[in-house]
Design a protein around this motif. Structure first.
Motif, PDB file in Angstrom:
ATOM      1  N   ASP A 194      43.807  37.206  36.845  1.00  0.00           N
ATOM      2  CA  ASP A 194      44.497  36.875  35.595  1.00  0.00           C
ATOM      3  C   ASP A 194      44.127  35.473  35.104  1.00  0.00           C
ATOM      4  OD1 ASP A 194      46.358  37.396  33.506  1.00  0.00           O
ATOM      5  OD2 ASP A 194      47.847  36.182  34.552  1.00  0.00           O
ATOM      6  N   SER A 195      43.909  34.555  36.044  1.00  0.00           N
ATOM      7  CA  SER A 195      43.566  33.178  35.672  1.00  0.00           C
ATOM      8  C   SER A 195      42.087  33.003  35.340  1.00  0.00           C
ATOM      9  CB  SER A 195      43.936  32.224  36.811  1.00  0.00           C
ATOM     10  OG  SER A 195      43.126  32.473  37.951  1.00  0.00           O
ATOM     11  N   GLY A 196      41.293  34.042  35.580  1.00  0.00           N
ATOM     12  CA  GLY A 196      39.861  33.949  35.337  1.00  0.00           C
ATOM     13  C   GLY A 196      39.096  33.255  36.447  1.00  0.00           C
ATOM     14  N   THR A 197      39.773  33.016  37.566  1.00  0.00           N
ATOM     15  CA  THR A 197      39.122  32.324  38.683  1.00  0.00           C
ATOM     16  C   THR A 197      38.069  33.192  39.349  1.00  0.00           C
ATOM     17  OG1 THR A 197      41.176  31.092  39.083  1.00  0.00           O
ATOM     18  CG2 THR A 197      39.551  31.106  40.856  1.00  0.00           C
ATOM     19  N   ASP A 229      51.875  36.270  35.235  1.00  0.00           N
ATOM     20  CA  ASP A 229      51.867  37.235  34.136  1.00  0.00           C
ATOM     21  C   ASP A 229      51.623  38.667  34.599  1.00  0.00           C
ATOM     22  OD1 ASP A 229      52.373  35.344  32.167  1.00  0.00           O
ATOM     23  OD2 ASP A 229      50.269  34.782  32.053  1.00  0.00           O
ATOM     24  N   GLN A 230      50.818  38.845  35.659  1.00  0.00           N
ATOM     25  CA  GLN A 230      50.513  40.190  36.125  1.00  0.00           C
ATOM     26  C   GLN A 230      51.116  40.421  37.513  1.00  0.00           C
ATOM     27  OE1 GLN A 230      46.838  42.276  34.876  1.00  0.00           O
ATOM     28  NE2 GLN A 230      45.912  40.249  35.060  1.00  0.00           N
ATOM     29  N   SER A 250      49.349  49.682  39.887  1.00  0.00           N
ATOM     30  CA  SER A 250      49.509  49.473  38.451  1.00  0.00           C
ATOM     31  C   SER A 250      49.920  48.021  38.231  1.00  0.00           C
ATOM     32  CB  SER A 250      50.554  50.419  37.858  1.00  0.00           C
ATOM     33  OG  SER A 250      51.836  50.160  38.403  1.00  0.00           O
ATOM     34  N   VAL A 251      49.858  47.570  37.002  1.00  0.00           N
ATOM     35  CA  VAL A 251      50.147  46.176  36.695  1.00  0.00           C
ATOM     36  C   VAL A 251      51.324  46.089  35.740  1.00  0.00           C
ATOM     37  CG1 VAL A 251      49.247  44.028  35.757  1.00  0.00           C
ATOM     38  CG2 VAL A 251      47.740  45.544  37.049  1.00  0.00           C
ATOM     39  N   HIS A 252      52.311  45.332  36.128  1.00  0.00           N
ATOM     40  CA  HIS A 252      53.478  45.087  35.274  1.00  0.00           C
ATOM     41  C   HIS A 252      53.280  43.757  34.564  1.00  0.00           C
ATOM     42  CE1 HIS A 252      57.551  44.983  33.818  1.00  0.00           C
ATOM     43  NE2 HIS A 252      57.818  43.880  34.490  1.00  0.00           N
TER      44      HIS A 252
END
Length: 393
Positions: free
Chosen positions: A322-325, A377-378, A363-365
């Motif tokens: 999510d952070s793009g790391t 966020d995820q 799944s992602v909430h």
């Protein structure tokens, strides 16, 4: 019509070693038969509705079985039920292979938990042999080198068939994990293990024990572990000298190095660098040591373990993505393929033909969840877990 031993997962976002593909995974006899891209609705099997399909998490260091066995100070649960409850939590967190970390070696002020490793080894292996567990379990012996009885206990347990990993630890305050004495004070007094008045005397006793036992026990334990063909880990190396010492002893895994210097030296020595997933999720070490994010940025991190929060590996994976790391395959490898390879379990850890069908549906909430360092966020939600093609959670 599908044979009884065949299972098909379709309409899944399949996380491979180097890509994420929307497609189908076919399992035969507990082994992945093939992986194919495509979203055809004509394919029979279980519809994953676009959820992620990951390899099962391979967990090298979790202390949680001890917590289930001793849920309150000096209050113990029956060992086999404790193991079963611990196993259920691990499976629900997406873990299909787990090394239960059991401390051996008792020092001043320790409770009986440090002397009950044999009881827990027996309970883990009994529950596994009786088919009571969801994940596959092995044993990780955490050897506290600055204790008088650690060699005797290792002699009893080291050759047990379930033992896979041995770590060499020295938690004497003033060095390694507790280089900051105040961090050690916060832990011991804050956890009500010591009164403020008794802290200084306790630290003095620990220093005396360390001077007497640490060096000789470290060498002897490493020799015994090598003789048994067990993988060796060094716990909390803090300096290049620590790493040089551990490397000379045959250590293959640098477990929770406390500084960037130690992690860099470990990588140079060919050791696998492992950190705790809670360090990633929280944004730093609870002991004030190097952050896992700093090691990632320097390209010095190979494996994440749950340590003290069972659900943290998958949460760390999705936080890093999510952070793009990291990319999804890169992040997933930290908790699947890399730990499996580190201890020689080459039959699992990736979704590929011929590998064990240890699989997790996630799944992602999307929701902001406040933690100590800000929102997440995820949130990964485990929807299903299969071990060798059989659903276990």
């Amino acid at each position: 019509m599908m044979a009884f031993s065949e299972k098909i997962f379709r309409n899944a976002r399949i996380v491979l070693e180097d890509d994420v593909v929307h497609g189908v995974v076919r399992v035969v006899g507990g082994v992945i038969a093939d992986v194919s891209a495509g979203t055809s609705t004509d394919v029979a099997g279980e519809d994953l509705d676009g959820d992620f399909l990951l390899p099962g998490v391979v967990e090298l260091h979790t202390d949680q079985v001890e917590t289930y066995y001793q849920p309150r100070p000096q209050r113990f649960w029956a060992p086999v039920p404790a193991v079963i409850a611990h196993d259920a939590q691990m499976a629900a967190s997406g873990v299909t292979t787990v090394l239960d970390a059991l401390r051996i070696g008792s020092g001043p002020g320790d409770t009986t938990i440090s002397r009950d490793a044999g009881t827990l080894v027996g309970a883990v292996m009994h529950a596994q042999n009786e088919g009571l567990l969801r994940a596959e379990h092995f044993i990780h012996l955490r050897c506290e080198v600055a204790t008088p009885d650690v060699l005797d206990i290792f002699d009893e347990l080291g050759s047990h068939e379930g033992v896979r990993l041995v770590s060499l630890m020295d938690h004497t305050p003033g060095q390694r994990q507790y280089a900051d004495i105040e961090a050690f004070r916060t832990y011991m007094v804050g956890k009500h293990r010591l009164s403020p008045e008794g802290f200084d005397e306790h630290v003095a006793q620990l220093h005396t024990r360390s001077a007497q036992y640490s060096a000789v026990n470290r060498i002897e334990l490493a020799s015994c572990a090598r003789g048994l063909g067990l993988t060796l880990a060094a716990h909390d190396d803090a300096t290049a000298d620590h790493v040089a010492e551990s490397s000379a002893l045959g250590v293959r895994i640098s477990e929770f190095p406390t500084t960037l210097e130690a992690a860099a030296a470990a990588r140079e020595a060919g050791q696998v660098v492992m950190m705790g997933a809670p360090n990633v999720v929280r944004g730093g070490s609870h002991s004030g040591n190097v952050a896992a994010a700093d090691l990632l940025e320097a390209g010095l991190l190979d494996v994440l373990s749950s340590d003290y929060v069972a659900s943290s590996p998958l949460q760390a994976v999705f936080s890093l993505v999510d952070s793009g790391t990291l990319t999804m395959p890169e992040a997933v490898a930290l908790v699947t393929a890399n730990p499996a390879r580190a201890i020689g379990l080459d039959d699992r850890g990736t979704i590929a033909a011929g590998r064990r069908a240890d699989l997790v549906r996630v799944s992602v909430h999307q929701a902001g969840v406040a933690v100590g360092v800000g929102p997440i966020d995820q949130v990964p939600i485990v929807r299903g877990v299969w071990r060798e093609g059989r659903r276990v959670a």
